[in-house]
Each structure stands twice: as structure tokens, then as C-alpha cells.
Motif scaffolding. Structure first.
Motif, PDB file in Angstrom:
ATOM      1  N   TYR A  17      66.294 -33.689  91.402  1.00 45.28           N
ATOM      2  CA  TYR A  17      66.565 -32.738  90.248  1.00 45.28           C
ATOM      3  C   TYR A  17      65.496 -32.770  89.119  1.00 45.28           C
ATOM      4  O   TYR A  17      64.958 -31.608  88.466  1.00 45.28           O
ATOM      5  N   ASP A  28      64.560 -33.668  82.371  1.00 44.66           N
ATOM      6  CA  ASP A  28      65.617 -34.088  83.549  1.00 44.66           C
ATOM      7  C   ASP A  28      66.853 -33.947  82.842  1.00 44.66           C
ATOM      8  O   ASP A  28      67.829 -33.577  83.483  1.00 44.66           O
ATOM      9  N   GLY A  29      67.058 -34.573  81.699  1.00 44.62           N
ATOM     10  CA  GLY A  29      68.243 -34.751  80.868  1.00 44.62           C
ATOM     11  C   GLY A  29      68.807 -33.427  80.705  1.00 44.62           C
ATOM     12  O   GLY A  29      69.999 -33.049  80.982  1.00 44.62           O
ATOM     13  N   ALA A  30      68.041 -32.618  80.130  1.00 45.74           N
ATOM     14  CA  ALA A  30      68.284 -31.121  79.775  1.00 45.74           C
ATOM     15  C   ALA A  30      68.946 -30.398  80.987  1.00 45.74           C
ATOM     16  O   ALA A  30      70.042 -29.778  80.947  1.00 45.74           O
ATOM     17  N   SER A  32      69.968 -31.655  83.691  1.00 43.06           N
ATOM     18  CA  SER A  32      71.457 -32.194  84.104  1.00 43.06           C
ATOM     19  C   SER A  32      72.452 -31.870  83.325  1.00 43.06           C
ATOM     20  O   SER A  32      73.687 -31.517  83.917  1.00 43.06           O
ATOM     21  N   ARG A  33      72.267 -31.695  82.163  1.00 43.70           N
ATOM     22  CA  ARG A  33      73.368 -31.185  81.247  1.00 43.70           C
ATOM     23  C   ARG A  33      73.660 -29.680  81.366  1.00 43.70           C
ATOM     24  O   ARG A  33      74.772 -29.480  81.419  1.00 43.70           O
ATOM     25  N   LYS A  34      72.743 -28.838  81.746  1.00 39.92           N
ATOM     26  CA  LYS A  34      73.048 -27.345  82.085  1.00 39.92           C
ATOM     27  C   LYS A  34      73.820 -27.369  83.462  1.00 39.92           C
ATOM     28  O   LYS A  34      74.464 -26.348  83.338  1.00 39.92           O
ATOM     29  N   ARG A  36      76.143 -28.946  84.190  1.00 38.32           N
ATOM     30  CA  ARG A  36      77.413 -29.133  83.980  1.00 38.32           C
ATOM     31  C   ARG A  36      78.341 -28.106  83.792  1.00 38.32           C
ATOM     32  O   ARG A  36      79.560 -28.021  83.800  1.00 38.32           O
ATOM     33  N   LYS A  37      77.518 -27.001  83.220  1.00 35.65           N
ATOM     34  CA  LYS A  37      78.437 -25.639  83.108  1.00 35.65           C
ATOM     35  C   LYS A  37      77.832 -24.700  83.912  1.00 35.65           C
ATOM     36  O   LYS A  37      76.670 -24.820  84.323  1.00 35.65           O
TER      37      LYS A  37
END
Length: 59
Positions: A17, A28-30, A32-34, A36-37
Motif C-alpha cells: 500500500y 501511507d496513512g492518508a 489508508s484512510r481514503k 475506508r470510503k
């Protein structure tokens, strides 16, 4: 689960990822958050293009 097609493409290409996130110029965090939706159709197209490009480069 949201974004099944994107998750499957990353897995099938044997990518991480963080590699996709880096190619999209995001953390990476951004990324992963994207995930989710559901991505918009335009975003999904862009992400899939990046995944295919990275997969070709890895060969």
C-alpha cells in the motif's frame, strides 16, 4: 468492504500500500484512510492506472 477492486489490484500486483501511496504523492496513512470510503470514479481510475504502471515497472 470498500474499494475491493483497488485492494485486489494491489494484492494481485504484489505491491504494498505504501508503494501506491508514494506514487500518488500521499502518505501511507492518508491513502489508508481514503480506502475506508469509496473512491470517486475519477480517483479510482487514477489509482488503478498507478497500480498497473507500478506492476509493469516491477517486472
Amino acid at each position: 468492504m470498500n474499494n475491493k477492486e483497488i485492494r485486489a489490484a494491489i494484492s494481485n500486483a504484489k505491491l504494498k500500500y505504501w508503494q501506491v501511496a508514494e506514487a500518488l504523492s500521499m502518505s501511507d496513512g492518508a491513502f489508508s484512510r481514503k480506502l475506508r470510503k469509496e473512491f470517486s470514479p475519477e480517483e479510482k481510475k487514477t489509482v488503478l492506472q498507478v497500480i498497473h504502471k507500478l506492476a509493469k515497472e516491477a517486472v
